[in-house]
Design an enzyme around this catalytic site. Structure first.
Site, PDB file in Angstrom:
ATOM      1  N   GLY A 113      16.249  -2.681  -1.948  1.00 24.94           N
ATOM      2  CA  GLY A 113      15.497  -2.654  -3.203  1.00 24.94           C
ATOM      3  C   GLY A 113      15.138  -1.245  -3.638  1.00 24.94           C
ATOM      4  O   GLY A 113      15.214  -0.899  -4.814  1.00 24.94           O
TER       5      GLY A 113
ATOM      6  N   TYR B  64      12.920   9.457  15.373  1.00 25.77           N
ATOM      7  CA  TYR B  64      12.987   8.173  14.668  1.00 25.77           C
ATOM      8  C   TYR B  64      12.672   7.001  15.599  1.00 25.77           C
ATOM      9  O   TYR B  64      11.687   6.288  15.422  1.00 25.77           O
ATOM     10  CB  TYR B  64      14.365   8.024  14.015  1.00 25.77           C
ATOM     11  CG  TYR B  64      14.506   6.713  13.283  1.00 25.77           C
ATOM     12  CD1 TYR B  64      13.695   6.411  12.193  1.00 25.77           C
ATOM     13  CD2 TYR B  64      15.433   5.758  13.698  1.00 25.77           C
ATOM     14  CE1 TYR B  64      13.805   5.191  11.540  1.00 25.77           C
ATOM     15  CE2 TYR B  64      15.544   4.538  13.039  1.00 25.77           C
ATOM     16  CZ  TYR B  64      14.725   4.262  11.968  1.00 25.77           C
ATOM     17  OH  TYR B  64      14.812   3.058  11.327  1.00 25.77           O
TER      18      TYR B  64
ATOM     19  N   HIS C  67       5.279   2.531   3.005  1.00 28.85           N
ATOM     20  CA  HIS C  67       5.815   1.176   2.833  1.00 28.85           C
ATOM     21  C   HIS C  67       5.267   0.183   3.850  1.00 28.85           C
ATOM     22  O   HIS C  67       5.440  -1.013   3.696  1.00 28.85           O
ATOM     23  CB  HIS C  67       7.348   1.209   2.919  1.00 28.85           C
ATOM     24  CG  HIS C  67       7.974   1.863   1.730  1.00 28.85           C
ATOM     25  ND1 HIS C  67       8.456   1.153   0.663  1.00 28.85           N
ATOM     26  CD2 HIS C  67       8.139   3.169   1.414  1.00 28.85           C
ATOM     27  CE1 HIS C  67       8.929   1.993  -0.248  1.00 28.85           C
ATOM     28  NE2 HIS C  67       8.737   3.231   0.183  1.00 28.85           N
TER      29      HIS C  67
ATOM     30  N   ARG D 192      13.963  -9.198   9.996  1.00 21.27           N
ATOM     31  CA  ARG D 192      14.530  -8.308  10.980  1.00 21.27           C
ATOM     32  C   ARG D 192      13.869  -8.654  12.311  1.00 21.27           C
ATOM     33  O   ARG D 192      12.715  -9.100  12.328  1.00 21.27           O
ATOM     34  CB  ARG D 192      14.166  -6.872  10.569  1.00 21.27           C
ATOM     35  CG  ARG D 192      15.040  -5.806  11.096  1.00 21.27           C
ATOM     36  CD  ARG D 192      14.713  -4.487  10.396  1.00 21.27           C
ATOM     37  NE  ARG D 192      13.281  -4.268  10.218  1.00 21.27           N
ATOM     38  CZ  ARG D 192      12.446  -3.973  11.202  1.00 21.27           C
ATOM     39  NH1 ARG D 192      12.878  -3.855  12.439  1.00 21.27           N
ATOM     40  NH2 ARG D 192      11.164  -3.777  10.961  1.00 21.27           N
TER      41      ARG D 192
ATOM     42  N   ASP E 262       2.686  -7.276   7.757  1.00 26.62           N
ATOM     43  CA  ASP E 262       3.818  -6.781   6.976  1.00 26.62           C
ATOM     44  C   ASP E 262       3.270  -5.962   5.820  1.00 26.62           C
ATOM     45  O   ASP E 262       2.310  -6.395   5.160  1.00 26.62           O
ATOM     46  CB  ASP E 262       4.609  -7.979   6.411  1.00 26.62           C
ATOM     47  CG  ASP E 262       6.108  -7.715   6.370  1.00 26.62           C
ATOM     48  OD1 ASP E 262       6.486  -6.540   6.274  1.00 26.62           O
ATOM     49  OD2 ASP E 262       6.882  -8.687   6.428  1.00 26.62           O
TER      50      ASP E 262
ATOM     51  N   LEU F 141       9.516  -8.448   1.251  1.00 22.60           N
ATOM     52  CA  LEU F 141      10.316  -8.663   0.041  1.00 22.60           C
ATOM     53  C   LEU F 141      11.032  -9.997   0.048  1.00 22.60           C
ATOM     54  O   LEU F 141      11.361 -10.540  -1.009  1.00 22.60           O
ATOM     55  CB  LEU F 141      11.332  -7.517  -0.100  1.00 22.60           C
ATOM     56  CG  LEU F 141      10.703  -6.129  -0.189  1.00 22.60           C
ATOM     57  CD1 LEU F 141      11.779  -5.054  -0.298  1.00 22.60           C
ATOM     58  CD2 LEU F 141       9.754  -6.034  -1.389  1.00 22.60           C
TER      59      LEU F 141
ATOM     60  N   TYR G 127     -30.222  26.436  -7.208  1.00 22.51           N
ATOM     61  CA  TYR G 127     -30.487  27.091  -5.921  1.00 22.51           C
ATOM     62  C   TYR G 127     -29.535  26.621  -4.803  1.00 22.51           C
ATOM     63  O   TYR G 127     -28.581  27.316  -4.479  1.00 22.51           O
ATOM     64  CB  TYR G 127     -31.963  26.871  -5.532  1.00 22.51           C
ATOM     65  CG  TYR G 127     -32.343  27.664  -4.310  1.00 22.51           C
ATOM     66  CD1 TYR G 127     -32.591  29.034  -4.403  1.00 22.51           C
ATOM     67  CD2 TYR G 127     -32.410  27.057  -3.056  1.00 22.51           C
ATOM     68  CE1 TYR G 127     -32.894  29.785  -3.276  1.00 22.51           C
ATOM     69  CE2 TYR G 127     -32.733  27.797  -1.925  1.00 22.51           C
ATOM     70  CZ  TYR G 127     -32.973  29.160  -2.037  1.00 22.51           C
ATOM     71  OH  TYR G 127     -33.258  29.905  -0.922  1.00 22.51           O
TER      72      TYR G 127
ATOM     73  N   ASP H 296     -23.954  23.623  -8.834  1.00 21.98           N
ATOM     74  CA  ASP H 296     -22.891  23.061  -7.997  1.00 21.98           C
ATOM     75  C   ASP H 296     -22.859  21.543  -7.964  1.00 21.98           C
ATOM     76  O   ASP H 296     -21.928  20.976  -7.427  1.00 21.98           O
ATOM     77  CB  ASP H 296     -23.017  23.574  -6.560  1.00 21.98           C
ATOM     78  CG  ASP H 296     -24.152  22.878  -5.823  1.00 21.98           C
ATOM     79  OD1 ASP H 296     -25.248  22.764  -6.410  1.00 21.98           O
ATOM     80  OD2 ASP H 296     -23.938  22.430  -4.691  1.00 21.98           O
TER      81      ASP H 296
END
Ligand code: GDG
Length: 734
Positions: free
Chosen positions: A31, A87, A165, A273, A372, A376, A499, A680
């Site tokens: 995708g 990896y 992701h 997977r 997950d 998808l 101040y 500030d």
């Protein structure tokens, strides 16, 4: 012209070498590749990533580089060793399990980390070699978390976006990583950081607050004077592609073929997977329980389970595969018959048309990951249901559950709940199925992958644009000289100086912030100049101001404007104010102080302040939120304002603010030709607003302000004041 550079671990193409040594280029169908295709293929844009093959000889490398360059891709060549440690090692055995709440599987190996840094640097070198300073760079995912900051070091002004992701875990899990701070610093080199869900974003912000000690304001973090925006951008799918594939003749003929071999029983589908985060064994156990609890469905429903091979040389994955094989065998052995197989199990991948046929055929999609980022598959299932029939059972642990609320949402650990969900799905009336499916389809059509890309890049442009506008405010040398010159040439002068945080650094103990020798000299020098009124405009009580600075020829605003002391006069309150509300609000603040160690209450004449500078990071912010929401409602009826400052919550009368107080001086000194206000925090914004157009307004620290200029810190303020004084003396002596 500015370009867009996409960076991800993998290129959207896989280079393969055949037995004769020839290279082949196989485009990815994922995708992300489709969605970003419309971006990287345009003009001079480019995608940087690993081409998926180890190259050993230079001529192959050159050939691949040349060929990929023609298609707007720039390969980062990684060695087998780098892939193993960076990896498979750090990315998949350290970050992946931690981010998916499987920290018991996480390995904390120094060698992995060293290689992760090295490879991120390699990506950085490649990006920097091709990028121009004004390019937009979009970095993807957990393999490259150090990259944004590495690029930032080289290209200070680049627009850098980062998208994760996978889930971002809760602080309690993230903190387990030995390199947690470096990872956060790496990501914070970005201008825009995107996650799939609001929860991921919340977890990230909490980690940043507790580990990097940087707070946020509605998802905006201030770091190195740069605003970083953190937001959620749920990724979509290429809806039209899946809908078209579901209607294609190839898909239809595959469906007929599969149907013939399956028979006409009902079908449940799961596609993942091979990964422990997907909850595959639990799903099989659930199916087992379902078949025994509802024997009437034996022979009537099958589970089609596609498991795509992945990382199966890693020990955890190997044993997961064995567990799945065993469970499938056991269930099929327990319930199967000559003409019915309970589970059709495939440990392989399929072409898209086969997947589309599966999606079309399935009565129920069982998407029950333990965790997950998005998922998808469930979205593709919905897009493929052209007849709107079918039911989605979706784990609440998948990011997609936040969008697809018309699915049957389940907790995958509650097996009996999922069993009931399966029953509900199989017996759901068709009109109800259609109604739910239509809702989900409408959502997914609109929030498709192209929308996602446009949204993210559009937002990144906006963030950068805003930063650029703000950046013009930083006071550079020229602006400083012009201002000093105007000061020296003016006939009369009016200076408003906040101040704390402006003249002195922010101190954890407010009583320790006494003026030092240098400051007293600066203020003395300024206040003794002719036709010059120096007003110290502070939230502090008048006693402290008097004690610390009362001997100088200064004028004062105390308690944000409750008290004023003008030119040699006595202290006066500017309004007739009522302070009886303190009796009601005081005990509430005390209750919060009691349950928040190291917080304390400061009582001023017309305000109460709850300080949390010394409180554990995170807890203080949390309590501040609680106090604010508690008091907001009460304060409306009591004519009070509840203000959030630098580690303080202050409650005071609505009529009081520094703007009103400073206006008194502006009115009195109408003819003054030089006015300056420096501050500030948020209370100084009122002063800035009350200043006439020609005034010099200066914010200290932050870049987000209504002031015209900004300077870095109190030291820059002191140096500015010294230079102004010096310049005037010089003019005077000429
Ligand atoms: C990360 C996050 C997040 C699966 N089997 C086959 C096949 N697939 C395709 C599916 C789907 C994709 O693989 C898997 O989707 P995921 O959502 O799991 O995506 P990943 O890229 O693995 O994971 C995830 C995602 O990033 C996007 O941000 O949703 O949470 O982990 O598209 O259809 N495709 C083909 N044959 C198969 O057998 N052709």
């Amino acid at each position: 012209m500015a370009r867009t550079i996409i960076v991800s671990n993998r290129l959207p193409v896989k280079v393969q070498k055949d037995s004769k040594g020839n290279l082949h280029y196989k485009p990815s169908e994922g995708g992300l590749a489709t969605g970003l295709g419309s971006v990287y293929k345009q003009g001079d844009n480019v995608w940087v990533g690993w081409p998926g093959l180890y190259f050993t000889d230079e001529s192959n490398k050159n050939e691949a580089s040349q060929r990929l360059k023609e298609e707007n891709m720039s390969p980062v060549f990684l060695t087998e060793e780098e892939i193993r440690l960076f990896y498979e090692g750090f990315s998949n055995e350290t970050l992946w399990p931690t981010f998916h709440y499987f920290n018991q599987y996480a390995l904390y190996k120094k060698s992995y980390w060293v290689e992760y840094k090295k490879v991120n640097q390699k990506f950085c070198d490649q990006v920097v070699a091709i990028a121009n300073p004004d390019d937009t760079i979009w970095v993807h995912d957990y393999q490259l978390m150090l990259l944004p900051d590495m690029i930032r070091q080289k290209l200070a002004d680049a627009s850098i976006g980062f998208f994760l992701h996978i889930p971002f875990p809760s602080f309690e899990v993230f903190r387990l990583l030995p390199w947690r701070k470096e990872l956060l610093d790496g990501v914070m080199g970005s201008d825009l950081i995107g996650f799939h869900t609001y929860d991921d974003m919340r977890h990230f912000l909490s980690a940043v607050s507790r580990i990097s000690f940087l707070g946020n304001h509605h998802g905006q973090i201030m770091r190195d004077r740069r605003t970083i925006v953190v937001d959620s951008f749920p990724i979509g799918i290429d809806y039209d592609k899946y809908a078209a594939s579901a209607a294609s003749p190839t898909t239809l003929s595959r469906e007929v073929k599969f149907r013939t071999s399956l028979g006409d029983q009902k079908l449940m589908l799961s596609i993942d997977r091979l990964d422990y985060s997907k909850g595959i064994p639990a799903r099989l156990q659930i199916f087992d329980i379902f078949l025994s609890k509802h024997p009437e469905y034996q022979g009537k429903v099958s589970l089609l389970m596609v498991v795509v091979p992945s990382r199966d040389n890693v020990e955890n994955y190997k044993s997961l595969k064995e567990e799945v094989d065993l469970l499938v065998g056991r269930i099929n052995g327990k319930y199967g018959s000559m003409n019915w197989t309970p589970i059709h199990y495939f440990y392989r991948s399929f072409p898209l048309e086969d997947l589309s046929a599966f999606y079309r055929m399935a009565d129920v999609a069982l998407v029950t990951p333990m965790r997950d980022g998005m998922n998808l598959v469930c979205k593709e299932f919905v897009a493929s249901k052209l007849d709107k029939r079918g039911v989605l059972i979706l784990s609440e642990m998948a990011g997609a559950s936040k969008e697809l609320s018309e699915a049957i949402i389940v907790n995958p650990n509650d097996k009996h709940q999922v069993v009931d969900a399966i029953y509900e799905a199989l017996t759901m009336p068709e009109d109800e199925q259609e109604e739910h499916m239509e809702y989900m389809q409408d959502t997914l059509k609109k929030f498709n992958i192209h929308h996602w890309v446009k949204l993210f890049l559009g937002r990144l442009d906006q963030v950068k644009e805003k930063q650029r506008k703000m950046a013009t405010k930083v006071m550079d040398i020229q602006m400083k000289e012009d201002m000093i010159d105007a000061f020296a040439k003016s006939r009369s002068r009016l200076l408003f100086l906040d101040y704390d945080g402006t003249l002195v650094p922010f101190n954890n103990d407010p009583q320790q912030a006494k003026p030092d020798k240098q400051l007293r000299e600066i203020l003395k020098g300024l206040s003794e100049l002719e036709n010059t009124h120096v007003v110290v405009i502070s939230g502090r009580d008048r006693m402290t101001l008097e004690k610390w600075l009362g001997d100088l020829n200064l004028e004062f605003v105390g308690e944000h404007g409750v008290w004023v002391r003008m030119n040699g006069e006595e202290w006066k309150t500017i309004e007739t104010l009522d302070a009886s509300w303190k009796q009601e609000i005081g005990p509430i603040l005390e209750m919060y102080a009691d349950k928040t160690p190291r917080s304390f209450i400061e009582e001023k004449d017309y305000s109460l302040v709850w300080h949390y500078r010394k409180v554990e990071t995170g807890l203080g912010e949390l309590r501040a939120r609680e106090i604010i929401s508690h008091l907001k409602y009460l304060s409306v009826n009591m004519n009070l304002q509840v203000l959030e400052g630098n580690k303080v919550v202050e409650i005071k009368n609505l009529e009081v603010n520094k703007g009103k107080a400073s206006s008194r001086w502006v009115e009195r000194h109408k003819d003054t030709d030089f006015i300056m206000a420096i501050g500030d925090d948020w209370t100084d914004e009122d002063t800035f607003k009350a200043m006439p157009e020609h005034a010099y307004t200066i914010k200290v620290g932050d870049l987000r302000s209504g002031a015209k200029y900004s300077v870095r810190d109190y030291e820059a303020v002191r140096s500015l004041l010294e230079n102004m004084q010096g310049a005037l003396k010089k003019v005077g002596s000429v």
